[in-house]
Design a protein around this motif. Structure first.
Motif, short mmCIF file in Angstrom:
data_model
loop_
_atom_site.label_atom_id
_atom_site.label_comp_id
_atom_site.label_asym_id
_atom_site.label_seq_id
_atom_site.Cartn_x
_atom_site.Cartn_y
_atom_site.Cartn_z
N ILE A 47 -5.22 2.50 0.64
CA ILE A 47 -5.61 1.50 1.63
C ILE A 47 -5.63 0.09 1.03
O ILE A 47 -6.14 -0.84 1.64
CB ILE A 47 -6.98 1.84 2.27
CG1 ILE A 47 -8.06 1.97 1.20
CG2 ILE A 47 -6.88 3.11 3.09
CD1 ILE A 47 -9.46 2.15 1.76
N SER A 48 -5.12 -0.03 -0.18
CA SER A 48 -4.98 -1.35 -0.82
C SER A 48 -3.83 -1.27 -1.81
O SER A 48 -3.18 -0.23 -1.95
CB SER A 48 -6.29 -1.74 -1.51
OG SER A 48 -6.25 -3.10 -1.89
N SER A 107 -1.29 8.17 -8.91
CA SER A 107 -1.30 6.76 -8.50
C SER A 107 -2.73 6.25 -8.49
O SER A 107 -3.69 7.01 -8.34
CB SER A 107 -0.68 6.60 -7.11
OG SER A 107 -1.46 7.27 -6.14
N CYS A 108 -2.87 4.93 -8.67
CA CYS A 108 -4.19 4.30 -8.59
C CYS A 108 -4.02 2.94 -7.92
O CYS A 108 -2.92 2.38 -7.89
CB CYS A 108 -4.82 4.15 -9.97
SG CYS A 108 -3.91 3.03 -11.06
N GLY A 109 -5.11 2.42 -7.38
CA GLY A 109 -4.99 1.16 -6.64
C GLY A 109 -6.27 0.36 -6.62
O GLY A 109 -7.30 0.73 -7.18
N GLU A 110 -6.17 -0.78 -5.93
CA GLU A 110 -7.32 -1.67 -5.81
C GLU A 110 -8.36 -1.14 -4.84
O GLU A 110 -9.41 -1.76 -4.64
CB GLU A 110 -6.84 -3.06 -5.37
CG GLU A 110 -6.01 -3.75 -6.45
CD GLU A 110 -5.50 -5.11 -6.03
OE1 GLU A 110 -5.88 -5.58 -4.93
OE2 GLU A 110 -4.73 -5.71 -6.79
N ASP A 111 -8.09 0.02 -4.21
CA ASP A 111 -9.07 0.66 -3.32
C ASP A 111 -9.99 1.60 -4.10
O ASP A 111 -10.70 2.41 -3.49
CB ASP A 111 -8.34 1.44 -2.22
CG ASP A 111 -7.27 2.37 -2.77
OD1 ASP A 111 -7.22 2.58 -4.00
OD2 ASP A 111 -6.46 2.89 -1.96
N ARG A 136 0.82 -1.23 0.00
CA ARG A 136 0.00 0.00 0.00
C ARG A 136 0.85 1.27 0.00
O ARG A 136 0.33 2.36 0.20
CB ARG A 136 -0.98 0.03 1.19
CG ARG A 136 -1.81 -1.24 1.32
CD ARG A 136 -2.89 -1.08 2.36
NE ARG A 136 -2.37 -0.84 3.69
CZ ARG A 136 -1.94 -1.77 4.53
NH1 ARG A 136 -1.95 -3.03 4.15
NH2 ARG A 136 -1.49 -1.46 5.73
N THR A 137 2.15 1.14 -0.21
CA THR A 137 3.01 2.33 -0.21
C THR A 137 3.53 2.63 -1.62
O THR A 137 3.58 1.75 -2.49
CB THR A 137 4.23 2.16 0.72
OG1 THR A 137 5.06 1.11 0.19
CG2 THR A 137 3.80 1.82 2.13
N HIS A 140 -14.64 5.46 -10.46
CA HIS A 140 -14.55 4.02 -10.75
C HIS A 140 -15.30 3.20 -9.71
O HIS A 140 -15.30 3.53 -8.52
CB HIS A 140 -13.08 3.58 -10.81
CG HIS A 140 -12.43 3.85 -12.13
ND1 HIS A 140 -12.83 3.26 -13.31
CD2 HIS A 140 -11.39 4.67 -12.46
CE1 HIS A 140 -12.08 3.69 -14.29
NE2 HIS A 140 -11.19 4.55 -13.82
N LEU A 141 -15.93 2.12 -10.17
CA LEU A 141 -16.77 1.30 -9.31
C LEU A 141 -16.02 0.07 -8.77
O LEU A 141 -16.59 -0.68 -7.99
CB LEU A 141 -18.00 0.83 -10.09
CG LEU A 141 -18.81 1.95 -10.76
CD1 LEU A 141 -19.96 1.37 -11.56
CD2 LEU A 141 -19.33 2.94 -9.72
N SER A 142 -14.79 -0.12 -9.20
CA SER A 142 -14.03 -1.27 -8.73
C SER A 142 -12.54 -0.92 -8.80
O SER A 142 -12.18 0.23 -9.08
CB SER A 142 -14.35 -2.50 -9.60
OG SER A 142 -13.82 -3.66 -9.00
N ALA A 143 -11.69 -1.91 -8.55
CA ALA A 143 -10.25 -1.68 -8.49
C ALA A 143 -9.74 -1.03 -9.78
O ALA A 143 -10.16 -1.39 -10.88
CB ALA A 143 -9.53 -3.01 -8.28
#
Length: 513
Positions: free
Chosen positions: A245-246, A262-266, A225-226, A286-289
């Motif tokens: 947070i993911s 940056s983008c993530g699975e959160d 998560r970093t 976005h509605l998902s990761a």
């Protein structure tokens, strides 16, 4: 007193509406569409012109009469048939009549029909249509094939001056030229790459890499998560950013402003100001990761792609969702932007690649050749071309329409990442930890690397999730499943004599897919 109306959730109402729609059309499910005669005739006429234009004027035997294949088409009304003989015969020993403007002389008397084998040999010797040439390109361009194929002309027959001409081209009969099978041209020599440095510091799978425009540092995002910023020259950690947070799945550094994205699975997309090392903007929608992101090179636009089967175009300054690019039917795994059309390219787990019109927000073209998920795309920095990676093989395409060039087969694994430099070195990184290096022009695989996992990791923790050349193109950086970042460089001591190309001019396989 009226009864209270039962309230339902939006989800229930939508589901009921879907069910009613399904019940309404279930009787027509899998029912064949009725054939439209007019459109069928147009389709067949177009197919004849595209695939058989070179042989439309050839005679075919039907009910004892020879007549031209395309004689019912207006384009062939200029076909020359002897008026004095109802049973059409062939001039000379050639399997088709003289071209327009070639008069019959005493030397080209009508004397006999060719054998059936002769007709087939002639049909095989005719040049293929342009559509078929485009479809049959594999590991070398057609120009390369012609340059490396040697044709020795046979001795001429006594009446060779009366040789028939091809109807449109006026060139010599290709049946008189001994053709050599097309071969792959010799690939350019590239120095082998070797492991230069292993950088540890992340506590989870390293999923993404970006190099800053000044080539002083690079940034990685990981499953811990970093986001970490590393000095490119020394490999030392300069800064860690926390906020996701993911798993962080994508990072990009702007060339136009001091921003990191940056983008993530959160489901979050963040804009970091690197002067203050703080998040200054969020892009919600976005509605998902969110699996990948890329910055447009010339305008202030950010494009992200997600597991919700969409890609979204964001105005960096206003945070507005300019377009939602919908059309894929499964996770959109990768996205790339370029200044020329098509400005956005996406690859998806539905096994298609889509080329998008940024202004209209709609699909320009859909490339359906892959059979498995497309998880990686690479744009050539100098040519107007693209490579796409999938578990079936790597394919190369030309812009703007996405015409197929060739397959690069041999990396038999799930390809997660690809990169290409100006020297024509294409790198593909796979889920099993292998890296293959290819010559871009010929598709020759000149090196394979499988670096050992770092001590303390399992052998199964061997996987490449991202790879990228730095801006000098002298370093290759990979993000791996053993929680390390590996840096490769070219072997300066290698020469073409010490590392010769193990190349044989194999006969090309004519395969479209």
């Amino acid at each position: 007193m009226t009864e209270d109306v039962q309230k339902h959730s939006v989800h229930t109402l939508v589901f009921r509406s879907l069910k009613r729609t399904h019940d309404m059309f279930v009787a027509d499910h899998a029912k064949p569409v009725s054939l439209d005669e007019t459109s069928h005739k147009v389709k067949m006429a177009a197919k004849l012109r595209a695939d058989y234009s070179a042989v439309l004027h050839m005679p075919v035997l039907k009910e004892g009469k020879d007549r031209p294949l395309g004689s019912n088409m207006p384009a062939n009304q200029n076909y020359l048939q002897p008026a004095d003989d109802p049973e059409y015969l062939i001039t000379g020993t050639h399997a088709y009549p003289s071209g327009p403007g070639v008069a019959l002389t005493a030397d080209t008397q009508i004397h006999r029909n060719p054998s059936e084998g002769g007709v087939h040999a002639m049909a095989l010797a005719l040049p293929p249509s342009q559509a078929r040439l485009d479809a049959s390109r594999t590991a070398a361009s057609v120009g390369d094939i012609h340059r490396h194929a040697v044709g020795a002309e046979r001795p001429h027959a006594p009446h060779s001056h009366a040789m028939s001409l091809l109807e449109g081209g006026g060139t010599k009969n290709s049946s008189l030229i001994a053709r050599k099978a097309p071969t792959m041209p010799k690939p350019q020599w590239h120095a082998p790459w070797k492991l230069f440095r292993v950088i540890s510091g992340h506590l989870g799978w390293v999923r993404s890499i970006a190099v800053e425009p000044g080539n002083q540092w690079f940034v990685t995002g990981a499953g811990d998560r970093t986001i970490k910023i590393w000095d490119l020259a020394s490999g030392k950690l300069k800064l860690s950013l926390t906020g996701h947070i993911s798993t962080v799945r994508g990072v990009a550094v702007s060339t136009r402003s001091p921003y990191l994205f940056s983008c993530g699975e959160d489901k979050q997309v963040k804009c970091w100001d690197l002067e203050y090392n703080k998040v200054i903007r969020h892009y919600h929608g976005h509605l998902s990761a969110v699996y990948d992101l890329d910055l447009h090179p010339t305008i202030d636009v950010l494009v992200t792609c997600s597991r919700d089967a969409t890609a979204r175009v964001w105005d960096i300054r206003s945070k507005a969702n300019v377009h939602t690019l919908s059309g894929h039917t499964n996770t959109v795994a990768t996205v790339r932007c370029q200044a020329a059309e098509p400005q956005i390219i996406t690859g998806s787990h539905d096994s298609t690649i889509r080329l998008w019109d940024l202004i209209a927000g709609k699909t320009r073209a859909t490339l359906t050749n892959h059979k498995k998920s497309v998880r990686a795309l690479a744009l050539h920095p100098r040519q107007y071309t693209l490579a796409s990676g999938s578990a079936d093989n790597i394919k190369q395409w030309t812009f703007p329409d996405g015409n197929f060039i060739q397959n690069l087969s041999g990396h038999n694994a799930i390809i997660n990442a690809m990169a290409v430099n100006s020297d024509g070195v294409l790198v593909s990184g796979a889920d099993n930890g292998t890296i293959h290096l290819w010559d871009w022009r010929t598709g020759y695989n000149f090196q394979r690397i499988h670096a050992a996992v770092q001590p303390g990791s399992l052998d199964s923790e061997s996987g490449i999730f991202a790879c990228m050349f730095d801006n000098s193109e002298s370093r290759l950086i990979t993000a791996e499943a053993d929680k390390t970042i590996k840096v490769y460089k070219e072997d300066d001591t290698a020469t073409e004599e010490s590392h010769p190309i193990n190349w044989k001019p194999e006969i090309l396989k004519r395969k479209r897919f």
